[in-house]
Design a protein around this motif. Structure first.
Motif, PDB file in Angstrom:
ATOM      1  N   PHE A  47       0.976  -1.262  -0.065  1.00 49.44           N
ATOM      2  CA  PHE A  47       0.107  -0.138  -0.037  1.00 49.44           C
ATOM      3  C   PHE A  47       0.892   1.418   0.068  1.00 49.44           C
ATOM      4  N   GLN A  48       2.030   1.210   0.694  1.00 47.17           N
ATOM      5  CA  GLN A  48       2.843   2.205   0.661  1.00 47.17           C
ATOM      6  C   GLN A  48       3.647   2.305  -0.665  1.00 47.17           C
ATOM      7  N   HIS A  49       3.762   1.385  -1.477  1.00 50.53           N
ATOM      8  CA  HIS A  49       4.199   1.359  -2.930  1.00 50.53           C
ATOM      9  C   HIS A  49       3.111   2.162  -3.711  1.00 50.53           C
ATOM     10  N   HIS A  50       1.795   1.753  -3.588  1.00 50.91           N
ATOM     11  CA  HIS A  50       0.936   2.352  -4.562  1.00 50.91           C
ATOM     12  C   HIS A  50       0.549   3.769  -4.342  1.00 50.91           C
ATOM     13  N   ALA A  51       0.760   4.115  -2.852  1.00 53.92           N
ATOM     14  CA  ALA A  51       0.553   5.551  -2.630  1.00 53.92           C
ATOM     15  C   ALA A  51       1.672   6.400  -3.097  1.00 53.92           C
ATOM     16  N   LYS A  52       2.803   6.193  -3.146  1.00 47.09           N
ATOM     17  CA  LYS A  52       3.915   7.052  -3.595  1.00 47.09           C
ATOM     18  C   LYS A  52       4.884   6.026  -4.388  1.00 47.09           C
ATOM     19  N   PRO A  53       4.482   5.603  -5.508  1.00 45.90           N
ATOM     20  CA  PRO A  53       5.552   4.926  -6.320  1.00 45.90           C
ATOM     21  C   PRO A  53       6.705   5.455  -6.909  1.00 45.90           C
ATOM     22  N   ASN A  54       7.843   4.659  -6.555  1.00 44.72           N
ATOM     23  CA  ASN A  54       9.303   5.324  -7.107  1.00 44.72           C
ATOM     24  C   ASN A  54       9.783   6.626  -6.424  1.00 44.72           C
ATOM     25  N   MET A 175      11.391   3.875 -15.001  1.00 45.31           N
ATOM     26  CA  MET A 175      10.573   5.480 -14.836  1.00 45.31           C
ATOM     27  C   MET A 175      11.365   6.221 -14.015  1.00 45.31           C
ATOM     28  N   HIS A 176      10.682   7.392 -13.824  1.00 45.77           N
ATOM     29  CA  HIS A 176      11.297   8.716 -13.135  1.00 45.77           C
ATOM     30  C   HIS A 176      11.236   7.920 -11.530  1.00 45.77           C
ATOM     31  N   ILE A 177      12.645   8.385 -10.960  1.00 48.53           N
ATOM     32  CA  ILE A 177      12.711   7.712  -9.585  1.00 48.53           C
ATOM     33  C   ILE A 177      13.298   9.128  -8.796  1.00 48.53           C
ATOM     34  N   ASP A 178      12.516   9.551  -7.930  1.00 48.76           N
ATOM     35  CA  ASP A 178      13.097  10.831  -7.081  1.00 48.76           C
ATOM     36  C   ASP A 178      12.581  10.944  -5.668  1.00 48.76           C
ATOM     37  N   TYR A 179      12.861  11.822  -5.086  1.00 44.79           N
ATOM     38  CA  TYR A 179      12.208  12.367  -3.853  1.00 44.79           C
ATOM     39  C   TYR A 179      10.900  12.603  -4.114  1.00 44.79           C
ATOM     40  N   ASP A 180       9.862  12.447  -3.296  1.00 43.95           N
ATOM     41  CA  ASP A 180       8.501  12.863  -3.104  1.00 43.95           C
ATOM     42  C   ASP A 180       8.374  14.221  -3.570  1.00 43.95           C
ATOM     43  N   LYS A 181       7.828  14.719  -4.612  1.00 40.00           N
ATOM     44  CA  LYS A 181       7.685  16.032  -5.032  1.00 40.00           C
ATOM     45  C   LYS A 181       6.249  16.818  -4.728  1.00 40.00           C
ATOM     46  N   ASN A 182       5.393  15.875  -4.048  1.00 34.79           N
ATOM     47  CA  ASN A 182       3.838  16.182  -3.694  1.00 34.79           C
ATOM     48  C   ASN A 182       3.245  16.593  -4.926  1.00 34.79           C
ATOM     49  N   VAL A 183       3.423  15.848  -6.381  1.00 33.93           N
ATOM     50  CA  VAL A 183       2.615  16.314  -7.459  1.00 33.93           C
ATOM     51  C   VAL A 183       1.367  15.446  -7.085  1.00 33.93           C
ATOM     52  N   ASP A 184       0.364  15.851  -8.039  1.00 33.21           N
ATOM     53  CA  ASP A 184      -0.954  15.066  -8.062  1.00 33.21           C
ATOM     54  C   ASP A 184      -0.725  13.846  -8.068  1.00 33.21           C
ATOM     55  N   TRP A 185      -1.864  12.776  -7.544  1.00 31.38           N
ATOM     56  CA  TRP A 185      -1.891  11.377  -7.263  1.00 31.38           C
ATOM     57  C   TRP A 185      -1.721  10.994  -8.783  1.00 31.38           C
ATOM     58  N   PHE A 186      -2.620  11.349  -9.702  1.00 36.84           N
ATOM     59  CA  PHE A 186      -2.663  10.755 -11.318  1.00 36.84           C
ATOM     60  C   PHE A 186      -1.289  11.131 -11.680  1.00 36.84           C
ATOM     61  N   SER A 187      -0.662  12.076 -11.573  1.00 34.23           N
ATOM     62  CA  SER A 187       0.612  12.190 -12.479  1.00 34.23           C
ATOM     63  C   SER A 187       1.905  11.352 -11.811  1.00 34.23           C
ATOM     64  N   HIS A 215      -3.019  -0.824 -13.834  1.00 32.09           N
ATOM     65  CA  HIS A 215      -3.194  -1.312 -12.367  1.00 32.09           C
ATOM     66  C   HIS A 215      -3.027  -0.504 -11.494  1.00 32.09           C
ATOM     67  N   HIS A 216      -1.971   0.619 -11.695  1.00 33.49           N
ATOM     68  CA  HIS A 216      -1.799   1.727 -10.726  1.00 33.49           C
ATOM     69  C   HIS A 216      -3.072   2.647 -10.550  1.00 33.49           C
ATOM     70  N   LEU A 217      -3.673   3.060 -11.884  1.00 33.01           N
ATOM     71  CA  LEU A 217      -4.521   3.882 -11.932  1.00 33.01           C
ATOM     72  C   LEU A 217      -5.855   3.321 -11.504  1.00 33.01           C
ATOM     73  N   PHE A 218      -6.229   1.906 -11.603  1.00 30.53           N
ATOM     74  CA  PHE A 218      -7.473   1.285 -10.918  1.00 30.53           C
ATOM     75  C   PHE A 218      -7.001   0.011 -10.292  1.00 30.53           C
ATOM     76  N   PRO A 219      -6.521  -0.073  -9.164  1.00 34.63           N
ATOM     77  CA  PRO A 219      -5.903  -1.005  -8.536  1.00 34.63           C
ATOM     78  C   PRO A 219      -6.663  -2.053  -7.972  1.00 34.63           C
ATOM     79  N   THR A 220      -8.267  -1.747  -7.919  1.00 35.20           N
ATOM     80  CA  THR A 220      -9.194  -2.738  -7.534  1.00 35.20           C
ATOM     81  C   THR A 220     -10.023  -3.436  -8.984  1.00 35.20           C
ATOM     82  N   MET A 221      -9.351  -2.833  -9.973  1.00 33.67           N
ATOM     83  CA  MET A 221      -9.946  -3.554 -11.247  1.00 33.67           C
ATOM     84  C   MET A 221      -9.491  -5.208 -11.558  1.00 33.67           C
ATOM     85  N   PRO A 222     -10.245  -5.840 -11.822  1.00 31.95           N
ATOM     86  CA  PRO A 222      -9.959  -7.402 -11.797  1.00 31.95           C
ATOM     87  C   PRO A 222      -9.112  -7.320 -12.986  1.00 31.95           C
TER      88      PRO A 222
END
Length: 228
Positions: A47-54, A175-187, A215-222
Motif C-alpha cells: 500500500f505504501q508502494h501504491h501511494a507513492k510509487p518510485n 521510469m522516473h525515480i526521485d524524492y516525493d515532489k508532492n505532485v498530484d496522485w494521477f501524475s 493497474h496503478h490507476l485502477f488498482p481494484t480492477m480485476p
C-alpha cells in the motif's frame, strides 16, 4: 508459487469478491497457507508502494538505493556530487543479475517475514504461515528427507525470486525515480509506471502486471479487464 503470488495480489487489492472482507479472508489463506507469507506484511509494504510509487524513502520497493544500486537520474547525480560510492555503480547493470533477482526472496524475505509478524504480534498471520511449512514438510519429507526438503525449498524460492523481481521491476525501475515532489496522485502514478507488450504468455507470466499503468490507476480492477 509465482502464480499464487499474482493470485494473492488480486485478493490483496480487493479485486475478486464484491465484499472486502471476503477478499481479506481469502488473501490470508492464499498468501499464508499457499505461500508461507503474512498478509499484514504484504499490505504494509504494497500500500505504501501504491501511494507513492518510485518516491525515494516512501516507496519500499526502491529501498535498494544507494547501498546496492544508484536508482534514477536525480539520485544518481546526488551520489556523484556527495562522492558516496557504496558499490561500483558503473557496473550495476552487470551485478544486478547476481544481487537482485536471485537473492531477494530466499535471502531477505525468508527471514524478514517472520521478524515482521513476531515484532507486530500478527499471530493469525503466523499461524497461516506455519500451516504452509507444516504441509510442505509433511508432503515432501517421506520422499526427499530433511536435506532434500531444504534443497527443494531453496530451489523453489530461488527460481520464484528471479521471476518475481523481473516482473515487478521491469515496469517501474525504467521510469522516473526521485524524492516525493508532492505532485498530484494521477501524475505520480503515470510517472512511475510503464507497460510491457501484451501477449498470452506475457499476460500469464506477469499475472497481467504488464499492464502496470492500468493497474496503478485502477488498482481494484480485476486483472483480466486491464486490456480493455
Amino acid at each position: 508459487q509465482a502464480q499464487a503470488g499474482w493470485l494473492q495480489h488480486d485478493f490483496g487489492h480487493l479485486s475478486v469478491f464484491s465484499k472486502s472482507k471476503w477478499n481479506h479472508w481469502v488473501h490470508k489463506f492464499v498468501i499464508g497457507h499457499l505461500k508461507g507469507a503474512p498478509a499484514s506484511w504484504w499490505n504494509h509494504l504494497h500500500f505504501q508502494h501504491h501511494a507513492k510509487p518510485n518516491c525515494f524513502r516512501k516507496d519500499p520497493d526502491v529501498n535498494m538505493h544507494p547501498l546496492f544500486f544508484a536508482l534514477g537520474k536525480t539520485l544518481s547525480v546526488e551520489l556523484g556530487v556527495q562522492k558516496k560510492k557504496f558499490m561500483p555503480y558503473n557496473h550495476q547493470h552487470k551485478y544486478f543479475f547476481i544481487i537482485g533477482p536471485p537473492a531477494l526472496v530466499p535471502l531477505y524475505f525468508q527471514w524478514y517475514i517472520f521478524y515482521f509478524v513476531i515484532q507486530r504480534k500478527q499471530w493469525v498471520d503466523l499461524a497461516w504461515m506455519l500451516s504452509f511449512y507444516i504441509r510442505f514438510f509433511l508432503t515432501y519429507l517421506p520422499l526427499l528427507g530433511v536435506t532434500g526438503i531444504l534443497g527443494l525449498h531453496l530451489l523453489v524460492r530461488f527460481i520464484e525470486s528471479n521471476w518475481f523481481v523481473w516482473i515487478t521491476q521491469m515496469n517501474h525501475i525504467p521510469m522516473h525515480i526521485d524524492y516525493d515532489k508532492n505532485v498530484d496522485w494521477f501524475s505520480t502514478q503515470l510517472q512511475a509506471t510503464c507497460n510491457v507488450h501484451q501477449s498470452l504468455f506475457n499476460d500469464w507470466f506477469s499475472g497481467h502486471l504488464n499492464f502496470q499503468i492500468e493497474h496503478h490507476l485502477f488498482p481494484t480492477m480485476p486483472r483480466h479487464n486491464y486490456w480493455k
